[in-house]
Every structure is written in C-alpha cells, then in structure tokens.
Design a protein around this motif. Structure first.
Motif, mmCIF file in Angstrom:
data_model
loop_
_atom_site.group_PDB
_atom_site.id
_atom_site.type_symbol
_atom_site.label_atom_id
_atom_site.label_comp_id
_atom_site.label_asym_id
_atom_site.label_seq_id
_atom_site.Cartn_x
_atom_site.Cartn_y
_atom_site.Cartn_z
ATOM 1 N N LYS A 139 0.848 -1.191 0.000
ATOM 2 C CA LYS A 139 0.000 0.000 0.000
ATOM 3 C C LYS A 139 0.888 1.248 0.000
ATOM 4 N N ILE A 140 0.319 2.356 -0.494
ATOM 5 C CA ILE A 140 0.951 3.663 -0.269
ATOM 6 C C ILE A 140 0.579 4.091 1.153
ATOM 7 N N THR A 141 1.568 4.329 1.965
ATOM 8 C CA THR A 141 1.322 4.727 3.355
ATOM 9 C C THR A 141 2.179 5.939 3.707
ATOM 10 N N ILE A 142 1.885 6.524 4.841
ATOM 11 C CA ILE A 142 2.662 7.670 5.308
ATOM 12 C C ILE A 142 3.092 7.450 6.756
ATOM 13 N N SER A 143 4.222 8.055 7.111
ATOM 14 C CA SER A 143 4.667 8.116 8.496
ATOM 15 C C SER A 143 4.488 9.548 8.970
ATOM 16 N N VAL A 144 4.076 9.713 10.224
ATOM 17 C CA VAL A 144 3.663 11.034 10.711
ATOM 18 C C VAL A 144 4.334 11.358 12.032
ATOM 19 N N GLY A 145 4.859 12.569 12.152
ATOM 20 C CA GLY A 145 5.411 13.077 13.402
ATOM 21 C C GLY A 145 4.613 14.269 13.878
ATOM 22 N N VAL A 146 4.372 14.338 15.187
ATOM 23 C CA VAL A 146 3.544 15.402 15.770
ATOM 24 C C VAL A 146 4.282 16.059 16.926
ATOM 25 N N SER A 147 4.231 17.371 16.970
ATOM 26 C CA SER A 147 4.752 18.106 18.124
ATOM 27 C C SER A 147 3.847 19.302 18.379
ATOM 28 N N THR A 148 3.909 19.832 19.607
ATOM 29 C CA THR A 148 2.967 20.881 20.006
ATOM 30 C C THR A 148 3.682 22.016 20.731
ATOM 31 N N PHE A 149 3.298 23.214 20.391
ATOM 32 C CA PHE A 149 3.745 24.426 21.077
ATOM 33 C C PHE A 149 2.680 24.826 22.097
ATOM 34 N N PRO A 150 3.012 25.211 23.330
ATOM 35 C CA PRO A 150 4.365 25.374 23.875
ATOM 36 C C PRO A 150 4.830 24.195 24.743
ATOM 37 N N SER A 151 4.036 23.118 24.802
ATOM 38 C CA SER A 151 4.378 22.023 25.716
ATOM 39 C C SER A 151 5.644 21.279 25.296
ATOM 40 N N LYS A 152 5.882 21.153 23.974
ATOM 41 C CA LYS A 152 7.042 20.398 23.492
ATOM 42 C C LYS A 152 8.085 21.270 22.802
ATOM 43 N N ALA A 153 7.757 22.523 22.548
ATOM 44 C CA ALA A 153 8.693 23.425 21.866
ATOM 45 C C ALA A 153 8.346 24.863 22.229
ATOM 46 N N LYS A 154 9.362 25.719 22.252
ATOM 47 C CA LYS A 154 9.173 27.103 22.669
ATOM 48 C C LYS A 154 9.218 28.095 21.510
ATOM 49 N N ASN A 155 9.607 27.661 20.324
ATOM 50 C CA ASN A 155 9.648 28.546 19.158
ATOM 51 C C ASN A 155 9.501 27.711 17.894
ATOM 52 N N GLU A 156 9.495 28.383 16.744
ATOM 53 C CA GLU A 156 9.236 27.668 15.490
ATOM 54 C C GLU A 156 10.340 26.684 15.144
ATOM 55 N N VAL A 157 11.589 27.025 15.470
ATOM 56 C CA VAL A 157 12.695 26.114 15.158
ATOM 57 C C VAL A 157 12.563 24.827 15.971
ATOM 58 N N GLU A 158 12.310 24.965 17.271
ATOM 59 C CA GLU A 158 12.142 23.779 18.117
ATOM 60 C C GLU A 158 10.929 22.965 17.691
ATOM 61 N N LEU A 159 9.862 23.643 17.280
ATOM 62 C CA LEU A 159 8.649 22.930 16.876
ATOM 63 C C LEU A 159 8.897 22.089 15.624
ATOM 64 N N ASN A 179 11.873 21.050 14.524
ATOM 65 C CA ASN A 179 12.856 20.012 14.853
ATOM 66 C C ASN A 179 12.230 18.854 15.622
ATOM 67 N N SER A 180 11.368 19.175 16.572
ATOM 68 C CA SER A 180 10.757 18.115 17.387
ATOM 69 C C SER A 180 9.775 17.286 16.563
ATOM 70 N N ALA A 181 9.028 17.931 15.660
ATOM 71 C CA ALA A 181 8.132 17.178 14.767
ATOM 72 C C ALA A 181 8.950 16.303 13.819
ATOM 73 N N ASP A 182 10.082 16.828 13.381
ATOM 74 C CA ASP A 182 10.981 16.064 12.510
ATOM 75 C C ASP A 182 11.532 14.843 13.233
ATOM 76 N N ASP A 183 11.860 15.024 14.510
ATOM 77 C CA ASP A 183 12.339 13.895 15.302
ATOM 78 C C ASP A 183 11.260 12.828 15.452
ATOM 79 N N ALA A 184 10.035 13.276 15.730
ATOM 80 C CA ALA A 184 8.926 12.318 15.857
ATOM 81 C C ALA A 184 8.691 11.586 14.535
ATOM 82 N N LEU A 185 8.805 12.309 13.413
ATOM 83 C CA LEU A 185 8.657 11.674 12.098
ATOM 84 C C LEU A 185 9.763 10.655 11.865
ATOM 85 N N TYR A 186 10.973 10.998 12.259
ATOM 86 C CA TYR A 186 12.090 10.074 12.062
ATOM 87 C C TYR A 186 11.836 8.763 12.801
ATOM 88 N N ARG A 187 11.332 8.884 14.029
ATOM 89 C CA ARG A 187 11.063 7.659 14.793
ATOM 90 C C ARG A 187 9.918 6.866 14.175
#
Length: 570
Positions: free
Chosen positions: A315-335, A337-345
């Motif tokens: 099947k065509i499938t997708i992997s998804v990473g999720v992050s939330t401001f301000p609980s997991k990140a304090k600015n756009e760069v952290e947000l 990066n953290s979503a990218d990390d979740a996607l990587y995992r």
C-alpha cells in the motif's frame, strides 16, 4: 510576496491620506470664507480679529481628526474595532462636510463636491458595497438640503444639477469599487502563484515558514496551543523507480487533496519538500492533533493509488510526526525540529504510524535530585543553541539515542546501564556549545588548529554537568566517547578496557550515525558501507565484541535501516 502586498497597502494608505488632507484643506478654505470679513477700506477691525478665533479652533480640530486617522491607518495599529473606527471616521467627515455646505449658502453651495473625497476613500478602503452606501448617504444629504433650504423657491435648476451630482457620486463608487475588486482578485492570483505549490495545490515551503512564525506569535499572545504535523510518504523513491515520476506526481496530488479535505478551514497545509508535507493546527492541543494525524494516516492507507500493490507493504502509506507548542517546543525552530524527530522515529519503527515528540530530558527529570532540577532547563537551552548552530547535531543526537536503545537490548544491559547509556547518548555532544558555528558547519577539511578546538568538546561537556551528582555515571560517556580501542583517540588516549564499557558502546553507535548522515564535511555511506567500515575498524577503533553485536542489531533490523540514508538526506 507578503512584503510586496504590505508595501502596496502602505502606498494606498498614503494616497488616501493625501486625499483626506486635501479635503481638510478645502474645509479650511470654506471656514475662512465664512468667518473672515475684509472691509472695503483695505483693513481688518478688532471684531475681525475675534472672528479668526473660531477659524483657528476649527482648523485645529480638523488637524486632530487627520492625525487620528494617520495614527490608526498608515501605522496600522492593532485595534479590534478598526472597521468601526473607519465608520466613525467617515461619519465625522460626512457630518463636517454637511455643516460646512450649510454654512456656505446651503443648497447653492459650490462645495457639495466635498462628498466625493469621502466616497473615494471609503470605496478604496472598504470596497464597492461600502462605497455605494456612503455615496447614497451623501446624495441623500445633498437632496435633503435642497428640499429644506430652498423650500418655496424655484429650485428646479439646483435640484436637477444635484441629481446629476448624486449620479456622479454613485457612479464613482461603483466604478472605483469595481476596479478595486478586479485589482484584489489579480493580487490574490499573484499570491497564489507565489504561495501555492503548483503540483499539489497546497501551500509551499516559503509560505509555511512565514505562516508558522505569524501563528506562533499570535499563540504566544493568546497563550494557546499550536500543533505541527509533519508527514512523509513511505518508500516513495521505490514507487517512483517502479512507476515513473509522472505517477509519483499523481500520488503527491492525491495526498495534497486528502490533506486539504481532512483539516479545518484556517489550518495550513503545505508541501515541506519532496514527498514531505506539513500541517499547522492553530488552537490545537497534542491529543487532538494526534487524532487528526491518525485520521489522515488511515485515510491515505485506505486510498486506492495506482500501482501501490508493488510497494514493500502493498500500500501507499505515510509516516507522521507530531509536536505541540508550547508544551514540546518554545519557538518555530524547536517545533519543526521536534516534529521532525517524531517523524524520524515513525519512519524508523516500521513506518505507517503516528509518533509524537518525546524528549529524553523529561525522563531525566524523574531521576535527578530536586536541587538540580533547574539544570534540565539549562541543558535543554544549551541543546537548542547547539541545534541552531549545527542542524546535524540535532538529528544526530536523537538517532544515537535510538540506536543505543537497540544495542543496549542486544547486549542485555541492566536497566540502570540502559538508562545511563540513554542519557549519555543524549548529552554526549553538549560540549559543542563552546565551538564556533563556523567550525561546526565548515564544508572543507578542518585545519589542525580547528581540529584541536573541536577535540575539546568532550571535556567541555563533562565540565558542564560535573557538579550534578545524579549525572555522575554519565560523565565518562561524554568524556570518552571519542576514545579508540587502540589508544589513538582523544582526549586521554585510553585503550581497550581502560575505556569505560558504556563509552565503548556509545562510540560504536555514534560513529555509525556519523558515517550514515549528511555532514558539512565528508561523504556519507549507506548502512551496508557503514557496517563494512565498523567491521574493518573492529579491534582498532571499536571494541570487537561490541562492534559485532551492533552489526547483528543492524542486520536483524534491516527493514528499519533500509531507508535510513535517503531519509537522512532531507
């Protein structure tokens, strides 16, 4: 594009400012004609000087009205009732013009054309409908003055002329409003060309960056949450190789369609790059965003794509990473990066899944003494600074943590050893905080002097946490993760069993990720080439037993490492 539009608005506001200033100057002329009396003998008596007082006061009031307008419009002060402010302002101008027309011979006044000024500015500011309303009100006032002040007189000529003038008022509002409408539609089309990805019809990367910054600024003011969903199509290169890039483009279009139809109005869907998409969810907490992400993942999995049966998972499938401001990140760069990390995992652990960002530091808080709990915030700040200086370090740290967990299980480490290894993997590069950005990101070979500076980062990192008793077991991993099994490493040239066991473990996973990742200098290897290098350096750079166990880990998890290098490129 936003800057161009803002500059255009500024120019329009300047034009409107000039038009209103001109109308105020005409008002000053009318006031002067009404209140000043020049005697035929060529001089002005004392009473004439007194008559100038109302003139000065009136001009002052008009100037204040103009200054208020300039303050709220040309400087674009944030004011929740800005539309009502314009209505009030227009009402004041209409009232002022009406009074002055009455004072200047009423129905035979030649200053009825003053209403054109407010009709023009109202139409430009608020488009055709509002402009026509102002034109109708102005026309009604002109005709009412005719009926009231010329009662019982022969006024056919004045009334007929004013009917023509009213027609000019309405026609001006309609024509100018229509022009403004066409121009706005043209600007919207240009904005779409600049902001929309031509293939998928979602927003492009540039618009996403601007929108995220703006949305986070508003979220900070309102103290609300913003969630970021980052998704990547699994095995997309494999699909393109089998079906061709045109079919791949069709998949991207369909993914864009699915995303647009599974978010709320006002949410931002953008193409992040290649086969990656991103969604900004305003006023959305982590729990809700995970629900949205899972719904999208399931929708893609159930969608029928042409040629998907030849995909590794059918099947065509997708992997998804999720992050939330301000609980997991304090600015756009952290947000991001953290979503990218979740996607990587999500990509690493079997794909076709949703992962949310989870920080090792949150686990560390549970194990550290209360008096040192503030250090966690400081460490997070330091790591954020390093991430901003060196984008490689961010992804590198998160991947080393994952690899360390896999190898720890293979080596059958105790729970306490696993915890120490995990914290060491997370903190091992913290000493890079003192290394200049120019050295970290240099694309050419480092000079001997620069290399010596870089070699100080293990000792610098150890010194940063030296005072924390809870992290005492982690210090050797930070200090010795660049030692070599043959004694040719740094900073202490330890060899074999002189190097702490967990430091030797960390050296293997750290080196593996360094070899398989894009770095400012050197060429990356695929995981098979990296394993050959680890086997070649077994007994010299690496502990042979640990190296062999890690090779087994990679081979046992071949499906997880299969797309490792291609994903690291992004």
């Amino acid at each position: 594009m936003n800057e161009i539009i803002n500059n255009r608005k500024k120019k329009v506001y300047e034009i409107i400012s000039i038009v209103k200033l001109t109308s105020l100057l005409f008002c000053g002329i009318i006031i002067f004609n009404r209140f000043s009396r020049v005697v035929s003998y060529g001089y002005i008596d004392a009473n004439d000087y007194l008559s100038m007082i109302p003139l000065g006061m009136s001009i002052l009031v008009l100037a204040l009205i103009y200054l208020v307008w300039v303050f709220f419009w040309t400087r674009k002060v944030k004011f929740s009732g800005i539309k009502w402010l314009q209505v009030i302002e227009d009402f004041i101008f209409i009232l002022l013009f009406t009074v002055l027309i009455i004072l200047s011979r009423a129905y035979i006044s030649q200053y009825k054309l003053l209403f054109l000024f407010i009709i023009i500015t109202a139409t430009i500011q608020s488009k055709m409908r509002y402009g026509i309303i102002v034109a109708v009100i102005s026309s009604s006032i002109v005709l009412t003055i005719d009926l009231i002040y010329a009662k019982g007189k022969i006024i056919n000529n004045c009334f007929e002329n004013d009917l023509i003038l009213c027609g000019i008022f309405i026609l001006t509002a309609w024509l100018l409003g229509y022009y403004v409408k066409i121009e706005n539609e043209y600007i919207d089309k240009l904005s779409n060309l600049a902001n929309i990805d031509g293939l998928t019809e979602v927003y492009n990367h540039r618009f996403f960056q601007d929108a995220l910054k703006s949305i986070l600024e508003k979220a900070k003011e309102s103290k609300s949450s913003v969630s970021l969903i980052l998704l990547d199509i699994d095995y997309f290169k494999h699909y393109n190789d089998l079906n061709g890039h045109q079919k791949g483009d069709d998949v991207l279009r369909q993914i864009g369609y699915i995303l647009n139809n599974n978010v709320r109005k006002g949410d931002i869907v953008a193409r992040y790059g290649g086969e990656e998409f991103v969604i900004i969810l305003s006023n959305t907490d982590e729990k809700t965003s995970i629900t949205v992400a899972e719904r999208i993942r399931a929708e893609v999995e159930n969608w029928e794509f042409e040629g998907e049966k030849n995909q590794p998972n059918g099947k065509i499938t997708i992997s998804v990473g999720v992050s939330t401001f301000p609980s997991k990140a304090k600015n756009e760069v952290e947000l991001i990066n953290s979503a990218d990390d979740a996607l990587y995992r999500a990509k690493f652990f079997n794909k076709n899944r949703v992962e949310t960002y989870h920080s090792v530091l949150e686990e560390l808080k549970k194990d550290i003494e209360e008096e040192h709990i503030d250090l966690i915030t400081s460490i997070k700040t330091l790591i954020s600074i390093i991430n901003n200086k060196d984008r490689y370090t961010y992804g590198h740290i998160e991947r080393v943590v994952m690899f360390a967990k896999l190898l720890a299980n293979k080596l059958e480490l105790t729970d306490e050893e696993k915890k120490t290894l995990k914290y060491g993997a997370y903190l091992h590069d913290i000493g890079k905080i003192s290394i200049a950005e120019e050295i970290l990101n240099k694309k050419m070979t480092l000079t001997n002097e620069e290399w010596e500076i870089l070699k100080h980062h293990p000792a610098n990192g150890a010194n940063l946490i030296n005072s924390v008793e809870s992290l005492k077991e982690v210090i050797p991993l930070i200090l010795y993760h660049h030692e070599r099994y043959d004694g040719k490493g740094y900073p202490s040239q330890l060899k074999k069993e002189e190097i702490p066991y967990l430091s030797r473990v960390l050296t293997v996973v750290d080196s593996f990720d360094a070899m398989t990742s894009n770095r400012p200098y050197g060429h990356r290897k695929n995981y098979e080439e990296a394993l050959l290098e680890i086997r070649r350096c077994s007994g010299t750079q690496f502990d042979p037993d640990i190296a062999e166990k890690f090779i087994e880990v990679v081979e046992e998890n071949k499906d997880k490492f299969d797309n490792l290098v291609s994903f690291n490129e992004k």
